[in-house]
Design an enzyme around this catalytic site. Structure first.
Site, mmCIF file in Angstrom:
data_model
loop_
_atom_site.group_PDB
_atom_site.id
_atom_site.type_symbol
_atom_site.label_atom_id
_atom_site.label_comp_id
_atom_site.label_asym_id
_atom_site.label_seq_id
_atom_site.Cartn_x
_atom_site.Cartn_y
_atom_site.Cartn_z
ATOM 1 N N ASP A 451 0.836 -1.198 0.000
ATOM 2 C CA ASP A 451 0.000 0.000 0.000
ATOM 3 C C ASP A 451 0.875 1.254 0.000
ATOM 4 O O ASP A 451 1.758 1.409 0.839
ATOM 5 C CB ASP A 451 -0.895 -0.022 1.245
ATOM 6 C CG ASP A 451 -1.952 1.053 1.228
ATOM 7 O OD1 ASP A 451 -2.879 0.946 0.409
ATOM 8 O OD2 ASP A 451 -1.843 1.996 2.033
ATOM 9 N N GLU A 480 0.902 -0.515 -5.117
ATOM 10 C CA GLU A 480 -0.302 0.312 -5.213
ATOM 11 C C GLU A 480 0.155 1.763 -5.118
ATOM 12 O O GLU A 480 0.158 2.369 -4.054
ATOM 13 C CB GLU A 480 -1.285 -0.035 -4.089
ATOM 14 C CG GLU A 480 -2.635 0.658 -4.228
ATOM 15 C CD GLU A 480 -2.788 1.871 -3.327
ATOM 16 O OE1 GLU A 480 -3.847 2.503 -3.394
ATOM 17 O OE2 GLU A 480 -1.864 2.180 -2.551
#
Length: 731
Positions: A451, A480
């Site tokens: 993330d 991401e």
């Protein structure tokens, strides 16, 4: 002079291939051969110097070869170079593929892509395509094929081709015939005795007999020329040429990665929502790793091969967020799994509400039984309750008043998350992250979805990924990172196998055509874009407003526009209510437990479409590569068309696999268009129609150069045509 190089047992032919199970690849015996060519004192190319043949602009090259280009094992890819000599001297070129141990696995003749630019290209395949998983016993053979392969470009003077070109002209006008034919006879004789050509006894005999027959003066000149100008000699020229002035480029490295590094299908779900229900009082009861097996089974039924879970660690209590990120959480609000850490533990601990570590291992084991890999979200951030806050206060930034700074992206504030400060103890943080990742790998995780990696130092990720993959080379990483292109590219160079990308916001035909070519062009050698129509953080207006048709359109584009794609669960149920203040779903699953009625999925039809798309992908080699997409011209701005093609020498059955994808981008109206297909460029019939079969409906049509399509959102939003060429499969 003498030019030394390695040969394959079968020049110009890549190693044998198959699609599913992988055996140990056969490498050719390595032997040194002497090229008996005329003395050419600069035939060998030294670093920084030109050879007898000039070789420039070898591609792909990533940052001038500072970083290696990347391909999946068995993936078709293209190499190119400019190869030329002085004047009108004809040249030939060969691409030489070497495995990590330096053995030559293929020597492939290159073809002229652009004569004016002296550009030659060749398609290659490193290793054998495989669908094996890291836990399969046979995967050990796959691992042996992974690592740094090398490609060198060999250029050489095409003496035979140049002689034949001139001989045809001179014999036709009877100019200097005897000298011309004598030169040709001598050339064939020398060719027959040149060990570099790797000729067998029968081939040498053919050349010598042709050379002798050319000197028969009882025959006319044209008859004598035919002994050197025929299909048999031309075939030898293609596969076993006479290569004078042989010059080689340096080796260019390709990092060959394991199955699913490029070609993968992701399915995301929240374990706490799987099996969740409302009790008699209307209160939500969350799911756990036992009930989450239903998510595995749904992913398997729809044809996905990776299941992706958000963080499964304990969730902090301090500043816990409520529904849709509300500042105040109620007593029953579960909080965001991205607010990681509590008194129960941090990144190395399972949230007790989901189960135990043994429960998670059993979940992974069940996934493996279903041939599904488990990807775990790794968000490197902490709630105020994370053990690191007390154990490693120097890992966080403090304000002048002594308080720890929470995460901000003005005007957004994330009071429940403390970002990491990497400047005080970078090595200590790296060692801890490596320890944690190894712990989850031992539990059954084979992929990490990271993330917001772009908010951490790139060097940090480079160090961590290198350390983890040194011990576990099978582990993949998805970034991401919705950020600037340079940062995404740097993260790819640092070791991230795949990347989230801006596909959700590319909706018009010009936007999509540009993005498809970017994804499947040179960028595909270092950045593997994964196409997701939606995520828990992304719900665009196009999908919000376009209903079932928009969901179908975006699914087709995602599944066939990139070798790697993903679906966030609930897509099958058209969950498209958007928050008023953000481009994401309302009642967002990041902040609450979802109770879903999956019985509606069959009625809506998206689940069936997802299954069909994954079935198409599993059957067609053309969908597996980042290097085989061609945009097809269409007359309507609401219709996009593209082709994907993999040559027969790279497919399981030996037949060229060609898909033509046509999509109506308008989720509200019927659209019609003509589609132009350059049949010659794709190797399709040019003098008569060919048959195409829609892989979504089974309907068949006759196509040729220009073709009519009509697509409507209430009927078919897309065609996925397979070209039925009539090629016979290999035995």
């Amino acid at each position: 002079m003498e030019a030394q190089h390695n040969e394959t047992e079968a020049a110009g032919k890549p190693a044998a291939k198959k699609t599913t199970r992988t055996r140990k690849p056969r490498a050719s015996k390595q032997a040194t051969f002497i090229a008996e060519a005329p003395a050419m004192p600069i035939a060998i190319k030294e670093p920084g110097q030109f050879g007898r043949v000039n070789i420039l602009n070898c591609q792909p090259s990533v940052e001038d070869d500072v970083y290696a280009a990347r391909v999946e094992i068995g993936e078709q890819f293209t190499v190119s170079a400019q190869v030329f000599m002085e004047g009108r001297t004809k040249v030939g070129a060969t691409a030489v593929l070497k495995n990590p141990r330096g053995r030559i696995m293929a020597r492939v003749p290159m073809t002229v892509e652009n004569a004016g630019l002296d550009l030659y290209t060749a398609k290659l395949q490193a290793g054998e395509h495989s669908t094996l998983n890291p836990w399969d016993a046979e995967f050990a053979e796959v691992k042996k094929q992974l690592g740094n392969w090398r490609v060198a470009i060999e250029g050489w003077e095409d003496t035979y081709g140049a002689w034949l070109h001139d001989a045809r002209i001179k014999v036709d006008v009877l100019s200097d015939v005897e000298n011309t034919l004598t030169s040709g006879s001598e050339l064939l004789t020398r060719w027959a005795s040149t060990r570099d050509a790797n000729l067998n006894a029968e081939q040498r005999k053919t050349l010598r007999e042709a050379a002798k027959s050319m000197m028969d003066t009882s025959l006319d000149a044209k008859s004598r020329l035919t002994f050197a100008d025929n299909a048999d000699i031309e075939a030898l020229h293609e596969t076993n040429p006479l290569r004078d002035g042989l010059t080689s480029s340096g080796d260019h490295v390709f990092h060959v990665e394991r199955p699913k590094s490029s070609f993968s299908a992701w399915y995301q779900f929240f374990p706490r929502s799987e099996g969740a229900y409302l009790d008699d009082n209307g209160k939500k009861v969350q799911g756990n790793f036992h009930t989450a097996v239903s998510g595995l089974e749904r992913a398997k039924a729809e044809g996905f091969n990776i299941v992706y879970l958000p963080p499964i660690f304990p969730i902090g209590v301090t500043n816990r967020k409520g529904p849709d990120g509300a500042l105040n959480a109620g007593p029953d609000d579960p909080g965001s799994p991205f607010g990681i850490g509590s008194e129960l533990g941090g990144h190395d601990t399972v949230d007790p509400l989901l189960g135990t570590m043994d429960d998670f291992k059993a979940f992974c084991q069940r996934a493996h039984e279903l041939n599904l890999e488990v990807a775990l979200d790794f968000a490197l951030q902490c709630s105020p309750d994370h053990p690191w806050v007390k154990e490693h206060p120097n890992w966080f930034r403090t304000k002048p008043d002594g308080s720890i700074a929470y995460a901000e992206n003005p005007p957004k504030k994330y009071q429940d998350i403390y970002p990491i400060d990497f400047d005080n103890d970078l090595e200590g943080i790296e060692r801890e992250v490596e320890r944690i990742m190894n712990l989850w790998i031992d539990a059954g995780v084979t992929i990490f979805r990271v993330d917001n990696p772009h908010t951490k130092p790139v060097r940090f990720w480079q160090d961590v990924i290198a350390a983890v993959t040194k011990k576990h080379p099978e582990v993949l990483f998805l970034a991401e990172a919705f950020t600037r292109p340079a940062m995404v590219r740097a993260l790819s160079y640092a070791g991230f196998t795949q990347s989230h990308c801006y596909f959700p916001w590319r909706n018009t035909k010009p936007q999509l055509e540009e993005f498809l070519q970017e994804t499947n062009g040179k960028g595909g050698y270092y950045q593997h874009n994964t196409f997701w129509p939606t995520t828990p953080d992304i719900l665009t207006a196009y999908v919000r407003d376009g209903g079932v048709a928009a969901h179908a359109i975006r699914a087709v584009l995602a599944a066939l526009g990139s070798p790697s794609w993903g679906i966030y669960n609930g897509y099958e149920l058209i969950e498209n209510r958007q928050r008023a203040d953000a481009e994401e779903q309302s009642s967002n699953e990041k902040f609450e437990i979802k109770v879903r009625d999956w019985s509606a999925a069959n009625r809506i039809g998206i689940s069936k479409l997802l299954t069909s798309l994954n079935e198409i992908r599993s059957k067609h080699a053309a969908t597996t590569s980042y290097h085989n997409l061609t945009i097809l011209p269409s007359a309507n701005e609401n219709i996009i068309a593209f082709a994907r093609q993999t040559e027969g020498r790279f497919t399981k059955d030996g037949r060229t696999d060609t898909l033509i994808v046509v999509v109506n981008l308008d989720p509200y109206n019927e659209q019609q268009s003509s589609i132009h297909v350059d049949a010659k460029a794709l190797g399709l019939p040019t003098e008569h129609p060919y048959r195409v079969k829609d892989q979504l409906t089974g309907r068949e049509y006759d196509w040729s150069w220009d073709n009519f399509v009509s697509l409507a959102p209430w009927a078919d939003v897309a065609h996925v045509f397979h070209v039925e060429t009539g090629e016979q499969p290999l035995d």
